[in-house]
Enzyme design. Sequence first.
Site, PDB file in Angstrom:
ATOM      1  N   ASN A 119       0.866  -1.181   0.000  1.00  0.00           N
ATOM      2  CA  ASN A 119       0.000   0.000   0.000  1.00  0.00           C
ATOM      3  C   ASN A 119       0.901   1.230   0.000  1.00  0.00           C
ATOM      4  O   ASN A 119       1.491   1.574   1.014  1.00  0.00           O
ATOM      5  CB  ASN A 119      -0.881  -0.046   1.258  1.00  0.00           C
ATOM      6  CG  ASN A 119      -1.697   1.219   1.453  1.00  0.00           C
ATOM      7  OD1 ASN A 119      -1.781   2.057   0.549  1.00  0.00           O
ATOM      8  ND2 ASN A 119      -2.302   1.362   2.626  1.00  0.00           N
ATOM      9  N   TRP A 120       1.002   1.880  -1.168  1.00  0.00           N
ATOM     10  CA  TRP A 120       1.947   3.004  -1.291  1.00  0.00           C
ATOM     11  C   TRP A 120       1.410   4.284  -0.657  1.00  0.00           C
ATOM     12  O   TRP A 120       2.132   5.265  -0.557  1.00  0.00           O
ATOM     13  CB  TRP A 120       2.259   3.271  -2.756  1.00  0.00           C
ATOM     14  CG  TRP A 120       3.010   2.168  -3.447  1.00  0.00           C
ATOM     15  CD1 TRP A 120       3.383   0.954  -2.917  1.00  0.00           C
ATOM     16  CD2 TRP A 120       3.483   2.176  -4.796  1.00  0.00           C
ATOM     17  NE1 TRP A 120       4.054   0.223  -3.855  1.00  0.00           N
ATOM     18  CE2 TRP A 120       4.127   0.934  -5.017  1.00  0.00           C
ATOM     19  CE3 TRP A 120       3.418   3.101  -5.830  1.00  0.00           C
ATOM     20  CZ2 TRP A 120       4.709   0.618  -6.247  1.00  0.00           C
ATOM     21  CZ3 TRP A 120       3.994   2.778  -7.059  1.00  0.00           C
ATOM     22  CH2 TRP A 120       4.635   1.549  -7.246  1.00  0.00           C
ATOM     23  N   LYS A 121       0.141   4.293  -0.318  1.00  0.00           N
ATOM     24  CA  LYS A 121      -0.492   5.500   0.259  1.00  0.00           C
ATOM     25  C   LYS A 121      -0.241   6.698  -0.672  1.00  0.00           C
ATOM     26  O   LYS A 121      -0.231   6.532  -1.886  1.00  0.00           O
ATOM     27  CB  LYS A 121       0.021   5.728   1.675  1.00  0.00           C
ATOM     28  CG  LYS A 121      -0.114   4.451   2.515  1.00  0.00           C
ATOM     29  CD  LYS A 121       0.068   4.650   3.972  1.00  0.00           C
ATOM     30  CE  LYS A 121      -0.089   3.307   4.684  1.00  0.00           C
ATOM     31  NZ  LYS A 121       0.002   3.405   6.127  1.00  0.00           N
ATOM     32  N   HIS A 158      -9.398   1.017   5.016  1.00  0.00           N
ATOM     33  CA  HIS A 158      -8.114   1.219   5.706  1.00  0.00           C
ATOM     34  C   HIS A 158      -8.337   2.216   6.852  1.00  0.00           C
ATOM     35  O   HIS A 158      -9.135   3.146   6.719  1.00  0.00           O
ATOM     36  CB  HIS A 158      -7.077   1.755   4.718  1.00  0.00           C
ATOM     37  CG  HIS A 158      -5.704   1.797   5.299  1.00  0.00           C
ATOM     38  ND1 HIS A 158      -5.292   2.791   6.151  1.00  0.00           N
ATOM     39  CD2 HIS A 158      -4.659   0.938   5.187  1.00  0.00           C
ATOM     40  CE1 HIS A 158      -4.046   2.549   6.530  1.00  0.00           C
ATOM     41  NE2 HIS A 158      -3.642   1.431   5.956  1.00  0.00           N
ATOM     42  N   GLU A 178      -6.756   4.668   7.837  1.00  0.00           N
ATOM     43  CA  GLU A 178      -6.573   6.091   7.487  1.00  0.00           C
ATOM     44  C   GLU A 178      -7.808   6.635   6.777  1.00  0.00           C
ATOM     45  O   GLU A 178      -8.156   7.808   6.931  1.00  0.00           O
ATOM     46  CB  GLU A 178      -5.297   6.253   6.631  1.00  0.00           C
ATOM     47  CG  GLU A 178      -4.049   6.097   7.483  1.00  0.00           C
ATOM     48  CD  GLU A 178      -2.838   5.551   6.749  1.00  0.00           C
ATOM     49  OE1 GLU A 178      -2.821   5.546   5.504  1.00  0.00           O
ATOM     50  OE2 GLU A 178      -1.880   5.120   7.429  1.00  0.00           O
ATOM     51  N   GLU A 198      -5.222  -4.904  10.808  1.00  0.00           N
ATOM     52  CA  GLU A 198      -4.246  -3.830  10.896  1.00  0.00           C
ATOM     53  C   GLU A 198      -4.469  -3.038  12.180  1.00  0.00           C
ATOM     54  O   GLU A 198      -5.258  -2.078  12.192  1.00  0.00           O
ATOM     55  CB  GLU A 198      -4.396  -2.891   9.691  1.00  0.00           C
ATOM     56  CG  GLU A 198      -4.085  -3.552   8.369  1.00  0.00           C
ATOM     57  CD  GLU A 198      -3.369  -2.584   7.447  1.00  0.00           C
ATOM     58  OE1 GLU A 198      -2.322  -2.963   6.926  1.00  0.00           O
ATOM     59  OE2 GLU A 198      -3.841  -1.451   7.277  1.00  0.00           O
ATOM     60  N   GLY A 210       2.692   2.330  10.604  1.00  0.00           N
ATOM     61  CA  GLY A 210       3.639   3.431  10.413  1.00  0.00           C
ATOM     62  C   GLY A 210       4.363   3.852  11.681  1.00  0.00           C
ATOM     63  O   GLY A 210       4.999   4.905  11.720  1.00  0.00           O
ATOM     64  N   SER A 224       3.643  -2.154  10.239  1.00  0.00           N
ATOM     65  CA  SER A 224       5.101  -2.212  10.382  1.00  0.00           C
ATOM     66  C   SER A 224       5.697  -3.573  10.013  1.00  0.00           C
ATOM     67  O   SER A 224       6.621  -4.052  10.676  1.00  0.00           O
ATOM     68  CB  SER A 224       5.516  -1.789  11.800  1.00  0.00           C
ATOM     69  OG  SER A 224       5.091  -0.457  12.053  1.00  0.00           O
ATOM     70  N   GLY A 264       5.078   1.279   4.577  1.00  0.00           N
ATOM     71  CA  GLY A 264       6.446   1.805   4.440  1.00  0.00           C
ATOM     72  C   GLY A 264       7.402   0.904   3.675  1.00  0.00           C
ATOM     73  O   GLY A 264       8.062   1.349   2.729  1.00  0.00           O
TER      74      GLY A 264
END
Length: 265
Positions: A13-15, A104, A106, A176, A182, A219, A241
């Site tokens: 997931n590159w966000k 997600h 976020e 998650e 992160g 992570s 990440g």
Amino acid sequence: MTTTSRRFVIAGNWKMYKTVDEAHDFTRRLYDQMKDDVSSVDVVICPPTLALDRVTHTIEKELGGAPFSTGAQTMESGDEGAFTGETAPPMLTSLGIQFVILGHSERRQYYNETNETVNKKVQAALKHGLTPIICVGETLAQREAGETDTLIQAQVKAAMTQIDAVILPQLIFAYEPVWAIGTGKTCEATEANRVCGLIRTSLSKIGDASKTRILYGGSVKPDNSLELLSTPDIDGALIGGASLDVSSFTQIVYHAAQLSQKVPA
Ligand code: PGA
């Protein structure tokens, strides 16, 4: 291991990272680097929406196929409409996208996605033949208050509202824990496996969840992925990440491929 019938999924997931050119460059470098046989693993990269067209074009046309495919990070539930800035499912399928991350944390935290909107999106994904990667997870405050299990069960149940049980083998869930995303704090493998097992048990109340893939995210790095993926209820990883770096991502994929080979046919 109970993973005999479940292929690992390793999803990046590159966000909101990488321009279109950077995404193109990454795709080519990932292709060059991923030389080992990873055919036993479903490898997915999820670039920002703007780069999806270029990345899928790179895979299909420039490279003539690759050992990885593409997914979107989110989408709207309607087929089209006056929703400024949003992306509809047919826009994704028209590019050949197969996967979409939904719910997600976020999105839940910054864009007010609720259990209800996540469920609508799951329904929309299935209607359009997209495989949803449905994220669930508790915050640190919820964990400390001892609410983890109740919350996860409620998120899973809500995501499955009006979803036919026959579809269970096609679904992907991701546990998650919000406090591990992160932050560099990984959930201990035994606890991550326990919660993934809890998700499977919750799904089993609806139907046969023995083939549903349940990923862990938070992570995940090359130095902890082998341990996490070795547990019986974790069927892959959703990686933020570490997916932005070609060699870290490739190493995690290799760990999954290595473990798949140990699973008796
Ligand atoms: P992280 O992100 O690997 O950077 O913790 C995971 C995610 O948000 O899916």
